[in-house]
Write an enzyme that holds these catalytic residues in place. Sequence first.
Site, PDB file in Angstrom:
ATOM      1  N   LYS A 149      40.329   5.280  26.598  1.00  0.00           N
ATOM      2  CA  LYS A 149      40.542   5.948  27.894  1.00  0.00           C
ATOM      3  C   LYS A 149      40.623   7.457  27.733  1.00  0.00           C
ATOM      4  O   LYS A 149      40.155   8.203  28.592  1.00  0.00           O
ATOM      5  CB  LYS A 149      41.830   5.443  28.557  1.00  0.00           C
ATOM      6  CG  LYS A 149      41.659   4.083  29.188  1.00  0.00           C
ATOM      7  CD  LYS A 149      42.719   3.838  30.246  1.00  0.00           C
ATOM      8  CE  LYS A 149      42.491   2.505  30.932  1.00  0.00           C
ATOM      9  NZ  LYS A 149      43.599   2.110  31.790  1.00  0.00           N
TER      10      LYS A 149
ATOM     11  N   LYS B 219      33.421  -4.770  28.656  1.00  0.00           N
ATOM     12  CA  LYS B 219      34.148  -5.769  29.449  1.00  0.00           C
ATOM     13  C   LYS B 219      34.037  -5.456  30.943  1.00  0.00           C
ATOM     14  O   LYS B 219      33.873  -4.286  31.326  1.00  0.00           O
ATOM     15  CB  LYS B 219      35.603  -5.882  28.993  1.00  0.00           C
ATOM     16  CG  LYS B 219      36.451  -4.709  29.333  1.00  0.00           C
ATOM     17  CD  LYS B 219      37.933  -4.959  29.074  1.00  0.00           C
ATOM     18  CE  LYS B 219      38.656  -3.714  29.539  1.00  0.00           C
ATOM     19  NZ  LYS B 219      40.043  -3.632  29.350  1.00  0.00           N
TER      20      LYS B 219
ATOM     21  N   LYS C 175      37.815  -2.867  36.366  1.00  0.00           N
ATOM     22  CA  LYS C 175      37.988  -2.245  37.686  1.00  0.00           C
ATOM     23  C   LYS C 175      37.553  -0.795  37.652  1.00  0.00           C
ATOM     24  O   LYS C 175      37.195  -0.221  38.678  1.00  0.00           O
ATOM     25  CB  LYS C 175      39.465  -2.277  38.102  1.00  0.00           C
ATOM     26  CG  LYS C 175      40.032  -3.639  38.321  1.00  0.00           C
ATOM     27  CD  LYS C 175      41.493  -3.511  38.802  1.00  0.00           C
ATOM     28  CE  LYS C 175      42.352  -4.617  38.276  1.00  0.00           C
ATOM     29  NZ  LYS C 175      43.294  -4.210  37.214  1.00  0.00           N
TER      30      LYS C 175
HETATM   31  P1  TYM Z   1      44.744  -5.124  33.922  1.00  0.00           P
HETATM   32  O1  TYM Z   1      45.192  -4.710  35.269  1.00  0.00           O
HETATM   33  O2  TYM Z   1      43.672  -4.325  33.262  1.00  0.00           O
HETATM   34  O3  TYM Z   1      44.257  -6.627  33.924  1.00  0.00           O
HETATM   35  C1  TYM Z   1      45.067  -7.702  34.399  1.00  0.00           C
HETATM   36  C2  TYM Z   1      44.824  -8.925  33.517  1.00  0.00           C
HETATM   37  O4  TYM Z   1      43.430  -9.281  33.508  1.00  0.00           O
HETATM   38  C3  TYM Z   1      42.936  -9.352  32.181  1.00  0.00           C
HETATM   39  N1  TYM Z   1      41.555  -8.849  32.167  1.00  0.00           N
HETATM   40  C4  TYM Z   1      40.509  -9.562  31.724  1.00  0.00           C
HETATM   41  N2  TYM Z   1      40.416 -10.797  31.203  1.00  0.00           N
HETATM   42  C5  TYM Z   1      39.175 -11.227  30.837  1.00  0.00           C
HETATM   43  N3  TYM Z   1      38.036 -10.471  30.990  1.00  0.00           N
HETATM   44  C6  TYM Z   1      38.102  -9.222  31.495  1.00  0.00           C
HETATM   45  N4  TYM Z   1      36.999  -8.497  31.649  1.00  0.00           N
HETATM   46  C7  TYM Z   1      39.376  -8.725  31.896  1.00  0.00           C
HETATM   47  N5  TYM Z   1      39.785  -7.537  32.434  1.00  0.00           N
HETATM   48  C8  TYM Z   1      41.117  -7.636  32.577  1.00  0.00           C
HETATM   49  C9  TYM Z   1      43.852  -8.428  31.374  1.00  0.00           C
HETATM   50  O5  TYM Z   1      43.854  -8.771  30.007  1.00  0.00           O
HETATM   51  C10 TYM Z   1      45.187  -8.672  32.041  1.00  0.00           C
HETATM   52  O6  TYM Z   1      45.808  -9.826  31.507  1.00  0.00           O
HETATM   53  N6  TYM Z   1      48.281  -3.350  30.816  1.00  0.00           N
HETATM   54  C11 TYM Z   1      47.939  -4.448  31.713  1.00  0.00           C
HETATM   55  C12 TYM Z   1      48.948  -4.688  32.802  1.00  0.00           C
HETATM   56  C13 TYM Z   1      50.358  -4.889  32.334  1.00  0.00           C
HETATM   57  C14 TYM Z   1      50.886  -6.034  31.686  1.00  0.00           C
HETATM   58  C15 TYM Z   1      52.256  -5.755  31.489  1.00  0.00           C
HETATM   59  C16 TYM Z   1      50.328  -7.248  31.285  1.00  0.00           C
HETATM   60  C17 TYM Z   1      51.384  -4.003  32.475  1.00  0.00           C
HETATM   61  N7  TYM Z   1      52.530  -4.516  31.998  1.00  0.00           N
HETATM   62  C18 TYM Z   1      53.121  -6.678  30.851  1.00  0.00           C
HETATM   63  C19 TYM Z   1      51.178  -8.168  30.639  1.00  0.00           C
HETATM   64  C20 TYM Z   1      52.529  -7.869  30.443  1.00  0.00           C
HETATM   65  C21 TYM Z   1      46.613  -4.141  32.385  1.00  0.00           C
HETATM   66  O7  TYM Z   1      46.190  -3.012  32.518  1.00  0.00           O
HETATM   67  O8  TYM Z   1      45.988  -5.225  32.925  1.00  0.00           O
END
Ligand code: TYM
Length: 333
Positions: free
Chosen positions: A111, A194, A197
């Site tokens: 990032k 991947k 968003k």
């Molecule tokens: P975020 O918002 O990017 O994504 C939410 C969840 O979706 C999964 N994910 C995917 N899985 C498969 N293929 C993809 N292309 C894909 N893109 C996203 C992510 O792995 C995630 O599980 N840092 C985290 C949010 C967070 C969090 C936490 C998660 C903040 N605090 C505590 C677990 C525990 C994030 O940015 O997810």
Amino acid sequence: MARIFSGIQPTGIAHLGNYLGAIQNWAALQEGNESIYCLVDLHAITVWQEPDALRAQTRTNAALLIACGIDPVHSILFHQSAVHAHARLAWIFNCVARFGWLGRMTQFKDKAGKDRENVSTGLFVYPNLMAADILTYHATEVPVGEDQSQHLELANDIAQKFNHDYGIAFFPTITPRIIGTTARIMSLRDGTKKMSKSDASDQSRINLTDDADTIAQKIRRAKTDPEPLPESAENLDGRPEARNLVGIYAALADARVADVLRDHGGQGFGTFKERLTELIVAKITPIGAEAARLAADPGTIERILQDGAARAAAIAEPIVREAERIVGLLPAR
Ligand code: TYM
């Protein structure tokens, strides 16, 4: 019964990768567990967000989670900023985690790119807040996609260092719950990136709010190679786009990749993409419709999140007060 925690950033709209990699597992894990699911708005602002859009997207993504089967009565569903314990514990973790650990996070490196001087310091300490999200509930199971596994390892390192530095087994070990087959859904425009968003191209992802025509058009335009589909899974090697589409198909049809290739191997992508579109439309459009119905009443969505936050705070507050006591802070009133 385990205590489950997971989160999603309310930037943009949740997509098929979020659904297959994480949210469907969140829904399944509700049964027989105590589940806490969070819209991580404090994480979202580590990169500048248009304020009204962030509020609107927090509501929309909350509606989508409910439409995906997260039951806000059984589970706790809330927005991170409403439970102050997260930020308080994150500060303590800022003082436990080592600078070098954070510098090694691949997501930060991706990032921040080359312009490290200009990214927010919040982006650098992002994983500390993530560790705090989970550990402020003493949660032990965390359903996520594969891209979060390094952050969860770091959370365990932080928990262990805290326990060691203060000589008390206070924070538990976290177990990531990653579904192997759908842990990493790739972009429709580039099978080596991947689905995300933050990708500038909306054509790269299926949003959970997309209608049938939009889904059909995105799948029709999805990148493929000129070869027909192979007959066996080994022959997907070196064909990332084909592998991704077959993987999505298998996940939605609840089938094995080998079975999908047995049925479709030898075909060109035209017919396969039509069948894939039907599967995606059947799964996604009811979610979008239900979310639109819920989001038409923003006051109710906000009340659901606020109620969730009150329930979350009741669990978090005593744990974070104890962490504050352990490190030597005087009690608040
Ligand atoms: P975020 O918002 O990017 O994504 C939410 C969840 O979706 C999964 N994910 C995917 N899985 C498969 N293929 C993809 N292309 C894909 N893109 C996203 C992510 O792995 C995630 O599980 N840092 C985290 C949010 C967070 C969090 C936490 C998660 C903040 N605090 C505590 C677990 C525990 C994030 O940015 O997810």
